[in-house]
Enzyme design. Sequence first.
Site, PDB file in Angstrom:
ATOM      1  N   LYS B  47       0.836  -1.206   0.000  1.00 32.57           N
ATOM      2  CA  LYS B  47       0.000   0.000   0.000  1.00 32.57           C
ATOM      3  C   LYS B  47       0.872   1.257   0.000  1.00 32.57           C
ATOM      4  O   LYS B  47       1.895   1.314   0.688  1.00 32.57           O
ATOM      5  CB  LYS B  47      -0.881  -0.036   1.262  1.00 32.57           C
ATOM      6  CG  LYS B  47      -1.699   1.227   1.523  1.00 32.57           C
ATOM      7  CD  LYS B  47      -2.810   1.426   0.528  1.00 32.57           C
ATOM      8  CE  LYS B  47      -3.476   2.794   0.717  1.00 32.57           C
ATOM      9  NZ  LYS B  47      -4.328   3.158  -0.444  1.00 32.57           N
ATOM     10  N   ASN B  71     -12.047   5.044  -7.168  1.00 32.99           N
ATOM     11  CA  ASN B  71     -11.697   5.160  -5.752  1.00 32.99           C
ATOM     12  C   ASN B  71     -11.030   6.487  -5.471  1.00 32.99           C
ATOM     13  O   ASN B  71     -10.314   7.043  -6.306  1.00 32.99           O
ATOM     14  CB  ASN B  71     -10.798   3.999  -5.312  1.00 32.99           C
ATOM     15  CG  ASN B  71      -9.331   4.281  -5.560  1.00 32.99           C
ATOM     16  OD1 ASN B  71      -8.685   5.025  -4.815  1.00 32.99           O
ATOM     17  ND2 ASN B  71      -8.788   3.719  -6.623  1.00 32.99           N
ATOM     18  N   CYS B 132      -0.634   9.402  -8.108  1.00 30.59           N
ATOM     19  CA  CYS B 132      -1.906   9.199  -7.419  1.00 30.59           C
ATOM     20  C   CYS B 132      -2.853  10.334  -7.769  1.00 30.59           C
ATOM     21  O   CYS B 132      -2.554  11.497  -7.528  1.00 30.59           O
ATOM     22  CB  CYS B 132      -1.716   9.127  -5.902  1.00 30.59           C
ATOM     23  SG  CYS B 132      -3.280   8.822  -5.056  1.00 30.59           S
ATOM     24  N   GLY B 267      -4.481  -5.967  -9.863  1.00 34.15           N
ATOM     25  CA  GLY B 267      -4.987  -4.967  -8.917  1.00 34.15           C
ATOM     26  C   GLY B 267      -6.405  -5.255  -8.463  1.00 34.15           C
ATOM     27  O   GLY B 267      -6.640  -6.109  -7.602  1.00 34.15           O
TER      28      GLY B 267
END
Lengths: 271, 312
Positions: B47, B71, B132, B267
Amino acid sequence: MRCAEHCEVVANRPVATNQFEIEIHCPTVALHAQPGQFVQMRVQSGYEPLFSRPFSVFRRFPERGNFSVVYLVRGAFTQMLARKKPGESVFVVGPLGNRFLVAQPANQVLHLLVAGGVGAPPLYLLAEELVQTGVPRQKIVVVNGARRQDLLVCQEHFAELGVRLRTVTEDGSAGAKGKVTDALKALHGRGELSGNRCQVYTCGPTAMLEAVAKFAQKHDLPCQVSVETLMPCGLGVCLGCAVKVRTANGTDYKRACVDGPIFDATEVVWE
Amino acid sequence: MSEVKLSVKLGPLRLQNPVLVASGTFGYGSEYADLIDLNRLGGIMVKGTTLHPRAGNPMPRMVETAAGCLNSIGLQNVGVEAFIREKLPFLRQYRCAVIVNIAGDSYEEFEQLAERLDGVEGVHALEMNISCPNQEKGGIHFGVDPEATREVVSRVRKRTRLPLIVKLSPNVTDITMTAQAAVDGGADILSLVNTFVGTAIDAKTRRFKLANITGGLSGPAIKPLALYMVWRVARAVKVPIIGMGGIMNATDAVEFLLAGASAVAVGTANYVNPHASMEILEGIEQYLREQGEKDVKHIVGTVKRCKPGNEF
């Protein structure tokens, strides 16, 4: 002990309007599931919908290696589930999550189980465990509520257990008219909750959980809530089922799937 | 039955097989340890880890979309110190590679993370998360700017001897530009793609479905886009590629290898099926046998143009 495997459907029977109980052969869940725990189920072979869905374990039949869940048909997933026939398979991961903790000494506590709609099944498993472990039936009060009669879940099963059952529907089509909190106020008004050591356990829609948690807090009753949220993985890795909780230095997020789904009501931050 | 060679060498990083699990979809490994044999994985990308613990974004953070999922977790994680203290000892028991995905809001944070993890026993590589999509507030958006990409990678390069993977964002006009910039900065390996920025709206309530408004799209919906980007980057740069983006089964994984990836990462499929990575590994092996291939590396980048008349 948990598993992730394809399991055979043993039965898939209607229990009320639009409501089914599916019995699945899965010895791991049958032997190890505890009241409040859930399984992730996958019935679709394609990607629509993509994720599995969580279902609380309703009944266990350890001697034949089966367990069951109750579901309402209301979306694409449950429509597919309703079409599953005995002999076909579903993919099951479980049992997952934590369990309701029985207040001790169990036979001296008044156990108040507050269920809303499809929140009833895990509370049935809890009630059954309480009865089987020798808690007097008059010490187990179940408030089972729904919007209408046809949305009430596990009604006959609670009745068969012989526990004290209070039924409420918002439109008055079964039991008393009102919400579960009205039934709680009535119990409190009759003095049934005072003088008794009382433990509340609740499962249902979030708004109901919040109302029950606030009632419990107001009357100083310990309360465990089983939260409802989307659970993409069920294993604690996706962090998509976060529940806001109070901590010593503010707030933090816990995972409904592994830190819950049962939380102490005073810990949860209702938003 | 003849043996098929599955071990791969990605620059300085050796993997016992080409199947990894993608960051953010496999926790710290322990979450899956009773369901699959972690020793059989090529590697675990843990993570996304930041210098300090992060609580993450408000709920709702995740929403299902057509064949996919958006997400906006917001890098909820325990922070690098707790990772080393509490998570790494468990992972050290296994023989799969442990790749730490690091995320910073500034050049300095990336440098400090790289320095902290350099030489730590049980860490086999770093994957820089410069892509990200849920971390735009305040921080520099490294992954969409080639110059910022080159700069942050070269700074990290100076502070670690570990194999350095750079995870690329697909949210750019030309991914070969950021790919080349990462290589120029000193990346040993590229991993791609991270999620695509998207959103979802509830027509009934007239509200966004995510508290953060936007999220990153993953799952089978993005596979064709990811596959295309892997193919393009493989032709543009010389470093090995870890391909990812909607891989659900062995056939998907093989397609990424054919497109030019030397390894793949699984994933979102981990959520759907905890055995997905194992089934993909077995499926790749079976595919190689059926194709008469003795070494997985022999199929990397071997995709050819379609033949007329091959449509069916």
